[in-house]
Scaffold this active site. Structure first.
Site, PDB file in Angstrom:
ATOM      1  N   ARG A  32     -30.524 -35.811 -47.190  1.00 12.98           N
ATOM      2  CA  ARG A  32     -31.624 -35.204 -47.990  1.00 12.98           C
ATOM      3  C   ARG A  32     -31.099 -34.446 -49.214  1.00 12.98           C
ATOM      4  NH1 ARG A  32     -35.082 -38.520 -45.362  1.00 12.98           N
ATOM      5  NH2 ARG A  32     -35.793 -37.766 -43.372  1.00 12.98           N
TER       6      ARG A  32
ATOM      7  N   ASN B  48     -32.867 -42.853 -50.190  1.00  9.79           N
ATOM      8  CA  ASN B  48     -34.312 -42.563 -50.334  1.00  9.79           C
ATOM      9  C   ASN B  48     -34.535 -41.063 -50.516  1.00  9.79           C
ATOM     10  OD1 ASN B  48     -33.627 -41.983 -47.665  1.00  9.79           O
ATOM     11  ND2 ASN B  48     -35.647 -42.494 -46.871  1.00  9.79           N
TER      12      ASN B  48
ATOM     13  N   ASP C 173     -29.355 -42.927 -37.757  1.00 12.81           N
ATOM     14  CA  ASP C 173     -30.492 -42.825 -38.685  1.00 12.81           C
ATOM     15  C   ASP C 173     -30.977 -41.368 -38.680  1.00 12.81           C
ATOM     16  OD1 ASP C 173     -32.461 -43.283 -40.495  1.00 12.81           O
ATOM     17  OD2 ASP C 173     -33.680 -44.577 -39.210  1.00 12.81           O
TER      18      ASP C 173
ATOM     19  N   HIS D  95     -36.658 -33.757 -40.745  1.00  9.50           N
ATOM     20  CA  HIS D  95     -37.870 -33.282 -41.414  1.00  9.50           C
ATOM     21  C   HIS D  95     -38.107 -31.847 -40.963  1.00  9.50           C
ATOM     22  CE1 HIS D  95     -38.944 -37.276 -42.807  1.00  9.50           C
ATOM     23  NE2 HIS D  95     -38.723 -37.750 -41.595  1.00  9.50           N
TER      24      HIS D  95
ATOM     25  N   GLY E 139     -38.931 -40.209 -37.972  1.00 10.17           N
ATOM     26  CA  GLY E 139     -37.493 -39.945 -37.918  1.00 10.17           C
ATOM     27  C   GLY E 139     -37.185 -38.596 -37.318  1.00 10.17           C
TER      28      GLY E 139
HETATM   29  O1  DOR Z   1     -37.966 -43.112 -39.345  1.00 17.91           O
HETATM   30  C1  DOR Z   1     -37.478 -43.260 -40.460  1.00 17.91           C
HETATM   31  N1  DOR Z   1     -37.187 -42.198 -41.247  1.00 17.91           N
HETATM   32  N2  DOR Z   1     -37.250 -44.502 -40.917  1.00 17.91           N
HETATM   33  C2  DOR Z   1     -36.882 -44.731 -42.196  1.00 17.91           C
HETATM   34  O2  DOR Z   1     -36.711 -45.861 -42.558  1.00 17.91           O
HETATM   35  C3  DOR Z   1     -36.725 -43.617 -43.141  1.00 17.91           C
HETATM   36  C4  DOR Z   1     -36.436 -42.363 -42.423  1.00 17.91           C
HETATM   37  C5  DOR Z   1     -36.547 -41.163 -43.324  1.00 17.91           C
HETATM   38  O3  DOR Z   1     -35.953 -41.177 -44.400  1.00 17.91           O
HETATM   39  O4  DOR Z   1     -37.205 -40.181 -42.932  1.00 17.91           O
HETATM   40 ZN    ZN Z   2     -32.851 -44.305 -42.378  1.00 20.32          ZN
END
Ligand code: DOR
Ligand code: ZN
Length: 431
Positions: free
Chosen positions: A71, A101, A289, A293, A306
């Protein structure tokens, strides 16, 4: 390999595929292992010595996580390079590969440059950066100086900007640059649902690209053994999955609606088959992954998908060895040596070996404890594994010979971590 011996680590270590008792690992000032000797250490060193023999701890090659989200930037409230890499260190992870992202997106050369700067100022473990699919052709060339590879999202794969995407795929194919695919077909999403068919369709698309351009493809967070079989049968593509797809299923999500993730958790049957496929050695790597958040975003009417994973992945994998589902050798392969190969860093990391970096995770296989997400170094203090009993506690983490995490504390300074793109340069300094 020479240089001054700066650090000595003594203990039981995982070397060349097996556990060896009483080894002495000598490390030079560049963090490179200069000598590994077997047998009880009797000498007296003036250098910094870490003795892990006394508590019967096990020294493993440091974990490498090729799919994380650090992030930072405008989403520092979720995580930043300091909190994210601290979480990594606490989880025995010595290299994190960071997804693009971000806000703003890491898909232009100036943003990539900025991301590298921020990461280098804050990271406590080493890091790799992925580049996102650019919007314009002029942003394609040269990203590989700072980035380890490209990340392709479903909207890229199913063409929001066909011309630039094709140009990028041609470019990465010509240079054999790693391209990581989030394989899902958004046209097959039904409102909020992302069925298995959408993921399979995404994987088929990656296979097509691979066949057409010979792109060096890696499919990340695969949820079903069907894709493992399909991909392994048809092409030379590597794949990873995450602990949550191996250990959790839809039933968990129905009971805990906040723990949404993309791709979604699947049925119990699909989950069990995936775990079986892992135990049969058909999966190349484990990634977290790690997608932090804030609590407000997570525990809301529309929970963001996520969750953090860096502090639980290695203990969960070690727990699978206690249950005889996978071996310790598998854990090292899945979360260190294969990821090193996928990132093409296997000359430097992924093994405890002379002339390689001393990136190490020291674990206590006898310690059982309960996951408590409130104590995470990650800013995201939640986890679907909260309250789980795991066996195998991370006691220390070393990056390039230096301790970064010891007994529950971060001990290295902010900004110690380097971009893995610099590894070659460090080695060139050795005469
Ligand atoms: O669950 C997810 N969170 N899948 C993703 O592809 C992106 C990720 C995120 O960046 O929060
Ligand atoms: Zn990811």
């Amino acid at each position: 390999m020479c240089g001054i011996v700066a650090t000595v680590i003594i203990g039981k270590a995982f070397i060349e595929g097996r556990i060896v008792d009483n080894v002495t690992i000598e490390i030079n000032d560049l963090g490179i292992i200069t000598k590994i000797s077997k047998g009880t250490f009797k000498g007296r060193f003036k250098e910094e010595t870490f003795n892990f023999l006394k508590n019967r701890l096990l020294i493993l090659p440091g974990a490498i996580d090729i799919h994380t989200h650090m992030r930072d930037f405008k989403e520092s409230y979720k995580e930043d390079f300091y909190s994210g890499t601290s979480a990594a260190a606490a989880g025995g992870v010595t290299i994190v590969a960071d997804m693009p992202n971000t806000k703003p997106k890491t898909n232009t050369l100036p943003v990539l440059e900025m991301r590298d700067k921020v990461a280098s100022e804050k990271s406590v473990v080493d890091y790799a950066l992925y580049y996102g699919v650019p919007n314009v052709k002029r942003e394609i060339m040269g990203f590989e100086r700072k980035a380890i590879g490209v990340k392709v999202y479903p909207e890229n794969l199913f063409h929001n900007c066909r011309e630039v995407f094709e140009e990028l795929i041609k470019y990465v194919s010509s240079k054999n640059i790693l391209t990581v695919f989030h394989a899902e077909n958004p046209y097959l999403f039904k409102n909020d649902e992302r069925p298995l068919d959408a993921e399979i369709s995404g994987a088929v698309k990656v296979l097509e690209l691979h066949r057409k351009y010979r792109v060096k493809a890696h499919i990340t967070h695969v949820t079903t053994s069907y894709i493992v079989k399909l991909v392994k049968h048809k092409g030379n593509i590597t794949i990873d999955t995450c602990p949550h797809y191996l250990l959790l299923n839809k039933e968990f999500h129905l009971k805990n609606k906040y723990f949404r993730v993309n791709p979604p958790l699947r049925s119990k049957n699909v989950q069990e088959n995936l775990l079986k496929t892992l135990s049969l050695g058909k999966i190349d790597a484990i990634t977290t992954d790690h997608a932090p958040h804030s609590s407000d975003e997570k525990f809301s009417e529309k929970p963001k998908p996520g969750f953090p994973g860096l502090e639980t992945a290695l203990p969960l994998l070690l727990t699978l060895t206690v249950k005889n589902i996978i071996s310790l050798k598998d854990v090292v392969k899945l979360y260190s040596s294969n990821p090193a190969k996928i990132l093409e860093l296997h000359r430097y990391v992924g093994k405890i070996k002379e002339d390689m970096f001393a990136n190490l995770a020291v674990v206590d296989l006898s310690e059982e404890y309960t996951v408590n997400s409130k104590t995470f170094f990650s800013k995201a203090k939640h986890s679907p594994f909260n309250g789980w009993k795991v066996r195998g506690k991370v006691k220390a983490t070393f990056v390039r010979g230096k301790p970064v995490f010891i007994d529950g504390e971060i001990v290295s300074k902010k900004g110690y971590g380097i971009n893995v793109k610099k590894y070659g340069g460090v080695f060139e300094n050795v005469s």
